[in-house]
Design a protein around this motif. Structure first.
Motif, PDB file in Angstrom:
ATOM      1  N   GLU A  26       0.861  -1.178   0.000  1.00  0.00           N
ATOM      2  CA  GLU A  26       0.000   0.000   0.000  1.00  0.00           C
ATOM      3  C   GLU A  26       0.895   1.225   0.000  1.00  0.00           C
ATOM      4  OE1 GLU A  26       1.204  -1.365   2.610  1.00  0.00           O
ATOM      5  OE2 GLU A  26       1.744   0.361   3.852  1.00  0.00           O
ATOM      6  N   GLY A  28       0.744   5.798   0.427  1.00  0.00           N
ATOM      7  CA  GLY A  28      -0.016   7.031   0.576  1.00  0.00           C
ATOM      8  C   GLY A  28       0.581   8.093  -0.324  1.00  0.00           C
ATOM      9  N   THR A  57      -7.846   7.212  -0.100  1.00  0.00           N
ATOM     10  CA  THR A  57      -6.529   7.521   0.471  1.00  0.00           C
ATOM     11  C   THR A  57      -5.917   6.269   1.090  1.00  0.00           C
ATOM     12  OG1 THR A  57      -7.498   8.296   2.542  1.00  0.00           O
ATOM     13  CG2 THR A  57      -7.109   9.962   0.857  1.00  0.00           C
ATOM     14  N   LEU A  58      -4.918   6.486   1.941  1.00  0.00           N
ATOM     15  CA  LEU A  58      -4.083   5.390   2.422  1.00  0.00           C
ATOM     16  C   LEU A  58      -4.869   4.270   3.112  1.00  0.00           C
ATOM     17  CD1 LEU A  58      -1.295   4.205   2.873  1.00  0.00           C
ATOM     18  CD2 LEU A  58      -0.937   5.809   4.743  1.00  0.00           C
ATOM     19  N   LYS A  59      -5.879   4.620   3.917  1.00  0.00           N
ATOM     20  CA  LYS A  59      -6.678   3.610   4.611  1.00  0.00           C
ATOM     21  C   LYS A  59      -7.330   2.645   3.621  1.00  0.00           C
ATOM     22  CE  LYS A  59     -11.083   5.031   5.961  1.00  0.00           C
ATOM     23  NZ  LYS A  59     -12.237   4.159   5.822  1.00  0.00           N
ATOM     24  N   GLY A 118       1.771   6.804   9.951  1.00  0.00           N
ATOM     25  CA  GLY A 118       1.779   5.515  10.629  1.00  0.00           C
ATOM     26  C   GLY A 118       2.865   5.526  11.704  1.00  0.00           C
ATOM     27  N   HIS A 159      -7.061  -2.672  10.577  1.00  0.00           N
ATOM     28  CA  HIS A 159      -5.888  -3.143   9.834  1.00  0.00           C
ATOM     29  C   HIS A 159      -4.978  -4.024  10.690  1.00  0.00           C
ATOM     30  CE1 HIS A 159      -6.538   0.507   6.998  1.00  0.00           C
ATOM     31  NE2 HIS A 159      -7.271  -0.534   6.652  1.00  0.00           N
ATOM     32  N   ASP A 198      -1.888  11.131   5.872  1.00  0.00           N
ATOM     33  CA  ASP A 198      -3.345  11.133   5.754  1.00  0.00           C
ATOM     34  C   ASP A 198      -3.906   9.754   6.089  1.00  0.00           C
ATOM     35  OD1 ASP A 198      -5.852  11.957   5.159  1.00  0.00           O
ATOM     36  OD2 ASP A 198      -5.385  12.709   3.160  1.00  0.00           O
ATOM     37  N   TYR A 199      -3.816   9.366   7.361  1.00  0.00           N
ATOM     38  CA  TYR A 199      -4.202   8.025   7.789  1.00  0.00           C
ATOM     39  C   TYR A 199      -4.877   8.144   9.159  1.00  0.00           C
ATOM     40  CZ  TYR A 199      -3.658   3.079   9.053  1.00  0.00           C
ATOM     41  OH  TYR A 199      -3.895   1.779   9.438  1.00  0.00           O
TER      42      TYR A 199
END
Lengths: 409, 278
Positions: free
Chosen positions: A124, A126, A180-182, A248, A295, A320-321
């Motif tokens: 993954e 971001g 987005t990242l999620k 993160g 997650h 942005d998580y």
């Protein structure tokens, strides 16, 4: 993996996680049963690699001759003079190959994936920094590579998307959620569960199910191990403050971890406050979230009263998580590290400050750390020392910054 | 004896397999999903799974993801889900209800209060997708105290020596995730099932349900030939989605279309005769 971990005793703050992959109440392995045997296998393979001097030797070779380590610790003289307080040092992770700290972790995991006989990598991303680093090592070792990236991020990080494709990776835009990242993380997990037979999930931050938070931290700890040696050589003592940006939280965990048992060193993680901590448009999971499960791990999450995950916001795609690595959640709860916020605007100001005073264009992620350092430095004595982790370079962000400055490129 | 155990015992005495359809709560609104739930036993459902919408269903394919988002948009919260089950229970005291969802909404509600309230609403069992045995202590105590069954998932990747770990603490039945992948995608072959089921039977006496990729009456019948029950989710949700208007609202066709498809699946499942056991 680092020498410091081996020396960590039972009373050390560096001895976590426990056998269940927990840091206090945080962490764990909240995954579907299909993935559970793979995590157990990964845990075993990682332990075996840690115990094998050949693995360390191989990793050291690539870190030195391919990544370009060690990275310098730079005394930021002009920024120090301008701020008029504590001495500011910068750990130059942006000088690594691919332009960020991400390659430290990716190099470790790709060597592990090869030992495990996997032939395909899924990841993954971001901001695209982890995606670029992953695509890079897949090119280096001739492995298949699929990178999941939120559609919103694909749009705002075009240079990195092109870079990944040049490197031979398949970039899959994810339209679910806010793109987005999620959402990219969800989709990468779906790919992994579908292709378990040949695929290795190369997680880019200190989050996800155990053993990822531990493993990524270990691979990133080289940042702190080097910093310790370098600051001792330059100043003959440890720094008073270390500041790092938190999405993160892998660059922060990497520089914090070797200092956890040095209580005289303040550790400050800077979350993305977005439009302001109380604006409702923020990515500050520790400061504005509650513990929950997402997650694969329990950690601080931005969520509503019903336990639905809410969208994060930051000018920086890499921050942005709505979650954060579980070890950070634990360090916050026990008070060993402090977590603060920097807004989009503060990050933009710091981006320009760093560029103009040091000739270093930092990533917008790193600019959050610079922003907080710039806030506290003037109030500190001139013999105090702050180390800022410059986790990445900002070339990828010039379009976003130009837009906010009203410049058309 | 729990409703789930009672229902499987009855089916065994009758030499029948079970069909377990799935309905997502509040998809696309509370009343429609309740009407589907209420219609399911009459259309042949032996047990029912009620999906608890979650914002990040990382083990589910596109169909259930969309259903979960519709459910959230339709006002789903854990409280509403339990109200829906209670409303169903007022008219049906026999058909077992299993809630299927993810850990975080349960953790946010509070595991102990959740188990008490779920039992009071008439829930019989729980399937928590992202809660493997290693994390099951979060719910094990409260669920046992409330008298809720914990249905464990077992996968093709679960090795033989792990089966006792998975089945330790399992009750009600066992849910076999018949493929490596997400919901609503690939279907396990007859060969794959023939290989998998004896392996599971050796490790547990609980009834075994097969899920993932069962989308037609034939596939459902195949599943109950090999196992004790077939779970059908995405196929019914696809039908539901196809009846919605341009704004995503339910139409007059929504409830009957889902129940009609369910009837076809149930007829195929119930036509399979199985050895009668006590």
């Amino acid at each position: 993996m680092s020498a410091t971990d081996i020396q960590a005793g039972a009373n050390s703050l560096r001895s976590g996680p426990d056998g269940r992959g927990r840091f206090g109440i945080f962490g764990g392995r909240f995954v579907a049963e299909t993935l559970m045997p793979l995590l157990l296998e990964l845990d075993g393979a990682y332990k075996a690699a840690q115990a094998d001097p050949e693995f360390r030797r191989e990793l050291d070779y690539y870190l030195k001759d391919y990544v370009g380590r060690p990275s310098p610790l730079w005394f930021a003289r002009r920024m120090t003079e301008q701020l008029g307080g504590a001495k500011i040092y910068m750990k130059r992770e942006e000088l690594n190959h691919t332009g960020s700290h991400k390659l430290n972790n990716v190099m470790g995991q790709i060597l592990l994936a090869r030992r495990m006989g996997r032939t395909r990598i899924v990841a993954e991303t971001g901001a695209g920094q982890h995606g670029v680093a992953t695509a890079t090592v897949c090119a280096l070792f001739g492995m298949k590579c699929a990178i999941y990236m939120g559609a919103t991020d694909v749009e705002r990080q075009k240079p990195n998307v092109f870079r990944m494709r040049l490197l031979g990776a398949e970039v899959v835009p994810v339209t679910a959620g806010a793109g987005t990242l999620k959402d990219a993380m969800n989709e990468a997990m779906r790919d992994w569960v579908t292709n378990v037979h040949d695929t290795y999930f190369l997680v880019g931050t200190v989050a996800g199910p155990h053993p990822y938070p531990q493993m990524v931290r270990d691979f990133q700890s080289i940042i702190g191990v080097e910093t310790k040696k370098q600051i001792m050589a330059a100043e003959g003592r440890l720094p008073d403050v270390i500041v790092a940006a938190i999405g993160g939280g892998s660059n922060a965990m990497g520089i914090f971890h070797p200092f956890l048992d040095d209580p005289e060193v303040r550790l400050i993680g800077v979350e993305a406050a977005g439009c302001g901590l109380d604006s409702g448009r923020t990515a500050a999971s520790i400061e504005r979230g509650r513990p929950g499960v997402l997650h694969g791990n329990r950690t601080y999450l931005l969520q509503d009263a019903d336990g639905q995950i809410t969208e994060a916001h930051s000018i920086s795609a890499g921050l942005d998580y709505p979650g954060v690595g579980p070890e950070h959640s634990w360090l916050s709860d026990i008070g060993r590290a402090e977590y603060v916020g920097a807004t989009d605007q503060e990050a933009l100001d710091a981006f320009q400050l760093c560029t103009r005073t040091e000739g270093i264009i930092p990533a917008l992620e790193s600019a959050h750390a610079i922003a907080y350092a710039a806030k506290i430095a003037p109030g500190m004595d001139r013999d105090k020392i702050i180390v800022i982790n410059i986790s990445g370079r900002g070339d990828k962000d010039i379009f976003t910054v130009a837009e906010h400055l009203g410049v058309k490129l | 004896m729990s409703r789930i155990a009672r229902r499987f015992a009855t089916l065994r005495q009758q030499g029948r397999g079970a069909l377990i359809p799935y309905v997502e709560a509040c998809d696309p609104d509370f009343d429609t999903s309740l009407a589907i739930l209420r219609g399911m036993p009459g259309a042949g459902a032996d047990l029912i799974e009620v999906g608890v919408p979650f914002s990040d269903p990382s083990a589910d394919g596109p169909t259930i993801q969309k259903a979960a988002l519709r459910g959230l948009k339709g006002g789903s919260t854990m409280k509403r889900v339990l109200e829906m089950v209670a409303a169903f229970r007022a008219g049906d005291n026999e058909t077992p209800i299993i809630l299927m969802g993810y850990t975080n909404p349960i953790e946010a509600y509070g595991p102990e209060r959740f188990c008490v309230d779920a039992k009071a609403a008439g829930v019989d069992g729980l399937i928590v997708v992202d809660m493997p045995p290693e994390e099951a202590d979060l719910l094990a105590g409260p669920a046992a105290a409330a008298g809720l069954d914990i249905i464990r998932l077992v996968a093709p990747t679960t090795p033989d020596d792990r089966l006792p770990v998975v089945f330790n603490g399992a009750s009600g039945f066992v849910y076999y995730v018949s493929i490596t992948g997400v919901t609503g995608t690939r279907t396990a072959s007859t060969d794959e099932l023939a290989h998998a089921l004896p392996r599971l039977r050796r490790a547990t006496d609980l009834p075994i349900a097969i899920g993932f990729g069962i989308r037609t009456p034939d596939l459902a019948a195949n599943a109950v030939r090999a196992a004790d029950a077939a779970v059908v989710a995405s196929a019914l949700l696809n039908t539901l989605e196809g009846t919605l208007d341009a704004d995503g609202k339910a139409t007059a066709r929504t409830v009957p279309a889902v129940l009609e498809q369910l009837r076809g699946l149930a007829d195929a499942v119930h036509a399979v005769s199985k050895a009668v056991t006590k």
